[in-house]
Every structure is written in structure tokens, then in C-alpha cells.
Write a protein that holds these residues in place. Structure first.
Motif, short mmCIF file in Angstrom:
data_model
loop_
_atom_site.label_atom_id
_atom_site.label_comp_id
_atom_site.label_asym_id
_atom_site.label_seq_id
_atom_site.Cartn_x
_atom_site.Cartn_y
_atom_site.Cartn_z
N GLN A 122 -29.83 -13.31 -54.55
CA GLN A 122 -30.86 -13.86 -55.43
C GLN A 122 -30.62 -13.54 -56.89
O GLN A 122 -31.17 -14.19 -57.77
N PHE A 123 -29.79 -12.54 -57.17
CA PHE A 123 -29.48 -12.18 -58.55
C PHE A 123 -28.24 -12.91 -59.07
O PHE A 123 -27.84 -12.73 -60.20
N ASN A 124 -27.62 -13.70 -58.22
CA ASN A 124 -26.42 -14.42 -58.61
C ASN A 124 -26.81 -15.68 -59.38
O ASN A 124 -26.65 -16.80 -58.91
N THR A 125 -27.32 -15.46 -60.57
CA THR A 125 -27.79 -16.56 -61.42
C THR A 125 -27.13 -16.44 -62.79
O THR A 125 -26.64 -15.37 -63.16
N PRO A 126 -27.11 -17.51 -63.54
CA PRO A 126 -26.56 -17.43 -64.90
C PRO A 126 -27.28 -16.40 -65.76
O PRO A 126 -26.67 -15.78 -66.64
N TYR A 127 -28.57 -16.19 -65.53
CA TYR A 127 -29.33 -15.20 -66.29
C TYR A 127 -28.69 -13.82 -66.17
O TYR A 127 -28.43 -13.15 -67.17
N TRP A 128 -28.46 -13.37 -64.94
CA TRP A 128 -27.88 -12.04 -64.72
C TRP A 128 -26.40 -12.01 -65.10
O TRP A 128 -25.91 -11.00 -65.63
N TYR A 129 -25.70 -13.08 -64.88
CA TYR A 129 -24.29 -13.14 -65.24
C TYR A 129 -24.13 -12.94 -66.75
O TYR A 129 -23.30 -12.15 -67.19
N ASP A 130 -24.94 -13.62 -67.54
CA ASP A 130 -24.85 -13.52 -68.99
C ASP A 130 -25.19 -12.12 -69.49
O ASP A 130 -24.63 -11.66 -70.48
N ARG A 131 -26.08 -11.42 -68.82
CA ARG A 131 -26.46 -10.08 -69.26
C ARG A 131 -25.46 -9.01 -68.84
O ARG A 131 -25.38 -7.96 -69.46
N LEU A 132 -24.73 -9.26 -67.78
CA LEU A 132 -23.81 -8.25 -67.26
C LEU A 132 -22.35 -8.52 -67.61
O LEU A 132 -21.49 -7.68 -67.34
N ILE A 133 -22.05 -9.64 -68.22
CA ILE A 133 -20.66 -10.04 -68.44
C ILE A 133 -19.89 -9.08 -69.35
O ILE A 133 -18.69 -8.92 -69.20
#
Length: 160
Positions: A24-35
Motif C-alpha cells: 500500500q506504500f508503493n505509491t509515487p508519494y512515498w517513492y518521491d520522499r524516499l528516493i
């Protein structure tokens, strides 16, 4: 506590994987914050790019669980040592060696279990965590006037 550690280290990675829960965390939102977070652990890059959001978060949750379990193991081991050895430095040393030994045997057990990757870095992580924890225990114990640590009494050996 040792049996809990043994149980978890006898499971394969697939049996322990929490990736489906983290999907459920595999979203662009989390990707952008953790990249922007990337580091090497055990000779492998740990990042969102290499592991995906699920794998990246799972890495931290698994290491955190590892540290928590060894924290409790170390606390209990120190309590046993303090019950029989009144010198806090000797108790610290004995408990620290127990944690170091058990962390080492845990990685050996993982080597014998299929689907696991034993890493000396995990042993170092566990023992460095315990070392810093034990140092804080020693400093707290030295600062108390009645030489009491949590619920173990160094003088009577009785629970408070």
C-alpha cells in the motif's frame, strides 16, 4: 527470548516477508520522499531504486525488529547477570559477551537455513546497539544512589 530469535532465524525470507503488507506504500508519494536515501549494507545498495518502496521499508522494519529483539535479550541477560554478579561492570561484560555470542550463532543458524543471508554486519549492528545500550545502563546505574536498575536490586536481588 532466545527461542523467539531462534524461531525467526529458522524461517526463510519468504516466510517472513512483509512486502505484501507494505504494498500500500508503493505509491509515487512515498517513492518521491524516499528516493534521496541510499546507502550500502552488507555490500549491497539499499535504496528505493534497488529495492522498491516495499523492499526499502521492509529493510528498516526488519532491522528495527532485529534490534528490538536483541535489546530485550540484552536487557534480560543483563538482569540475570546483575542478580548473581553485584559488580555492574562484570555484569555488563558478561551480558555483552552473551549477546555477541548469540548474535554470532544466530547468523550461523541463518547460514544453515535455506533462503537466508547471514551477514557479519548484522552481528556488528546487534552488538554495537547492545554496547551503547549497556553503556547507558551503566551510566544510569552509577548515577542512582541506591544502585538500583529498573526492577532489579543489586543489593538484595529481589524484585521491587
Amino acid at each position: 527470548m532466545a527461542m523467539v530469535i531462534f524461531f525467526f532465524s529458522s524461517q526463510t525470507y519468504e516466510e517472513q516477508s512483509i512486502s505484501p503488507l507494505l504494498s500500500q506504500f508503493n505509491t509515487p508519494y512515498w517513492y518521491d520522499r524516499l528516493i534521496g536515501i541510499s546507502f550500502m549494507y552488507g555490500g549491497v545498495e539499499v535504496s528505493v531504486q534497488t529495492a522498491g518502496v516495499n523492499g526499502f521499508l521492509e529493510f528498516f522494519l526488519r532491522k528495527g525488529a532485529h534490534l528490538f529483539i536483541f535489546f530485550v535479550f540484552g536487557l534480560l541477560t543483563y538482569g540475570v547477570w546483575r542478580r548473581f554478579v553485584k559488580n555492574p561492570v562484570l555484569s555488563f561484560s558478561g551480558a555483552f559477551l552473551c549477546v555477541l555470542f548469540y548474535a554470532s550463532t544466530d547468523e550461523l543458524h541463518q547460514k544453515l537455513t535455506g533462503g537466508r543471508t547471514p551477514l557479519w554486519q548484522d552481528v556488528m549492528l546487534d552488538t554495537c546497539w547492545e554496547f551503547s545500550f549497556f553503556l547507558s545502563l551503566l551510566s544510569m546505574e552509577k548515577s542512582t544512589s541506591n544502585n538500583m536498575l529498573f526492577f532489579w536490586s543489586a543489593r538484595t536481588g529481589k524484585s521491587e
